[in-house]
Design a protein around this motif. Structure first.
Motif, PDB file in Angstrom:
ATOM      1  N   THR A 130      16.511  56.370  24.560  1.00  0.00           N
ATOM      2  CA  THR A 130      17.706  55.546  24.591  1.00  0.00           C
ATOM      3  C   THR A 130      18.207  55.431  26.028  1.00  0.00           C
ATOM      4  N   PHE A 131      18.980  54.399  26.298  1.00  0.00           N
ATOM      5  CA  PHE A 131      19.744  54.363  27.538  1.00  0.00           C
ATOM      6  C   PHE A 131      20.948  55.284  27.366  1.00  0.00           C
ATOM      7  N   VAL A 132      21.355  55.921  28.460  1.00  0.00           N
ATOM      8  CA  VAL A 132      22.532  56.785  28.407  1.00  0.00           C
ATOM      9  C   VAL A 132      23.528  56.322  29.471  1.00  0.00           C
ATOM     10  N   HIS A 133      24.799  56.449  29.126  1.00  0.00           N
ATOM     11  CA  HIS A 133      25.879  56.057  30.035  1.00  0.00           C
ATOM     12  C   HIS A 133      26.924  57.165  30.004  1.00  0.00           C
ATOM     13  N   HIS A 134      27.128  57.818  31.148  1.00  0.00           N
ATOM     14  CA  HIS A 134      28.039  58.962  31.232  1.00  0.00           C
ATOM     15  C   HIS A 134      27.684  60.022  30.199  1.00  0.00           C
ATOM     16  N   GLY A 135      26.387  60.286  30.048  1.00  0.00           N
ATOM     17  CA  GLY A 135      25.919  61.340  29.172  1.00  0.00           C
ATOM     18  C   GLY A 135      25.847  60.989  27.711  1.00  0.00           C
ATOM     19  N   ARG A 136      26.208  59.770  27.338  1.00  0.00           N
ATOM     20  CA  ARG A 136      26.216  59.350  25.935  1.00  0.00           C
ATOM     21  C   ARG A 136      25.190  58.265  25.697  1.00  0.00           C
ATOM     22  N   ALA A 137      24.619  58.251  24.503  1.00  0.00           N
ATOM     23  CA  ALA A 137      23.686  57.192  24.149  1.00  0.00           C
ATOM     24  C   ALA A 137      24.409  55.855  24.150  1.00  0.00           C
ATOM     25  N   LEU A 138      23.767  54.846  24.722  1.00  0.00           N
ATOM     26  CA  LEU A 138      24.324  53.496  24.760  1.00  0.00           C
ATOM     27  C   LEU A 138      23.457  52.622  23.857  1.00  0.00           C
TER      28      LEU A 138
END
Length: 409
Positions: A130-138
């Motif tokens: 997955t892509f992650v943004h600020h440590g979260r899955a996006l």
């Protein structure tokens, strides 16, 4: 695509309990096997004596019963712990909105080491790509992407980490980069929007390459702007995964190939990693003696992703009929790349002198310079640096200067 490991603390704790039970069970089986092998030595010597066979049978029966009981108790305690975890009120659980950084790093390391087995067991700790943004899955949702990247540009840099790592590897060694990282500099100096991928690095490299290609196809549909310039940057195994994605995208005529201009591989073992070869020889050596064979079994339990680093296998046809536990395996086959994509290979060596024996033999500590440069692959930009170990390639000022120079060429 498989979703990233759940951020639900109950599922994470439940997965950890499941892994602990599996691990303890395997330890018990190894101890039992060693016990049997050692006990067999005196019993075989006493075999001709009257009553020796009966004594051996009694010993083995009692010992096996004890080990069976240990396994039963382990599984029972584990199942009980998992039921308690599932019943815990939220106030007794870690805050899902503020997970500890080490938690994600530990899960990524576990996936790198045993990720294929975690997937087979359906563990809640199994990572999906997955892509992650600020440590979260996006998730691949247009509204989510618009909210996460309101300043998105038409130039995108996708970062793919290596074995047993996650996106935090790109933030290491800031002291070697004037307090910066590659994403920040490419954004500021090149106008790129940096994106980070997290994945289960214990799965097969070609499998991850196929999933990365699908993920990038999904990106084309949800990204807030039309992507005009796409760059892939892979560290270590991440470079192989990205090369595999390119080759498979060519087979599928994937949409994301059109704007892709560069693939940069930093310390990628294109021709294989010697440490994995040594692990294979060590496992074979341990298999030769009955009381060390169980430890050879532990060594062979390493993930298929690790084993494929032995030769840099990144096509589905590489080593397809080979059991990488019993045979050393064959070299990786040719891997095509699109004509519009320029390759850039960067390697490094320990110490100040790249011609020194330690530098030529150990490279950056994990990947030799010849493997990182992969002259056999053909046309590519190549650069080497001295005095950098493998992880330092993920964030170093000189390396970033080279990437920017290639992008501007």
């Amino acid at each position: 695509m498989t979703p990233m490991v759940s951020t639900d603390p109950q599922r994470t704790l439940d997965g950890a309990a499941q892994v602990a039970v599996i691990g303890l069970t395997q330890v018990t089986e190894a101890v039992q096997a060693v016990h049997r092998a050692i006990a067999a030595i005196p019993f075989s010597m006493l075999g001709p004596l009257p009553g020796a066979r009966g004594t051996a049978f009694t010993h083995d029966t009692i010992a096996d019963g004890v080990y069976d009981a240990v396994r039963i108790v382990t599984r029972g305690v584990g199942e009980g712990a998992r039921r308690i975890i599932r019943a815990l009120p939220a106030e007794y659980l870690p805050d899902p909105e503020a997970p500890a950084p080490w938690q994600g790093q530990a899960i990524s390391a576990l996936n790198g080491a045993f990720g294929d087995r975690l997937a087979e067991h359906g563990s809640a700790l199994t990572l999906g790509m997955t892509f992650v943004h600020h440590g979260r899955a996006l998730p691949l949702d247009a509204a989510a992407w618009a909210a996460a990247h309101p300043q998105a540009t038409g130039k995108v840099a996708v970062f793919v980490h290596g074995l047993c790592c996650n996106e935090s590897v790109w933030d290491l060694h800031r002291a070697h980069h004037d307090g910066q990282n590659y994403a920040e500099r490419l954004s500021r100096e090149g106008g790129f929007t940096p994106l980070f991928v997290r994945y289960n690095s214990g799965l097969g490299i070609a499998d991850n390459g196929a999933t990365l290609s699908q993920l990038l196809d999904g990106l084309m549909e949800v990204y807030p702007r039309r992507i005009q310039h796409l760059v892939l940057i892979g560290h270590s195994m991440g470079g192989l995964v990205a090369r595999s994605a390119l080759a498979q995208a060519m087979d599928d005529d994937a949409a994301w190939l059109k704007p892709t201009r560069h693939l940069f591989c930093l310390g990628a073992p294109h021709l294989g990693a010697p440490l994995e070869g040594w692990a294979w020889h060590a496992a074979r050596l341990l298999d030769r003696l009955p009381f060390t064979a169980p430890f050879g079994g532990w060594l062979k339990a390493r993930s298929v992703g690790i084993k494929q680093l032995r030769h840099g296998h990144l096509r589905l046809t590489d080593g397809v009929n080979e059991n990488l536990d019993t045979v050393f395996g064959s070299a990786a086959g040719p891997c095509p790349r699109p004509a519009n994509v320029r390759l850039g290979f960067i390697g490094s060596s320990l110490g100040a002198n790249p011609d020194a024996l330690i530098a030529r033999w150990f490279g950056d500590g994990l990947v030799r310079l010849a493997s990182a440069h992969a002259a056999l692959i053909g046309e590519a930009d190549r650069a080497s640096f001295s005095g950098l170990h493998h992880l330092q390639l993920s964030n170093d000022r000189r390396v970033c200067d080279q990437l920017i120079a290639w992008l501007r060429a």
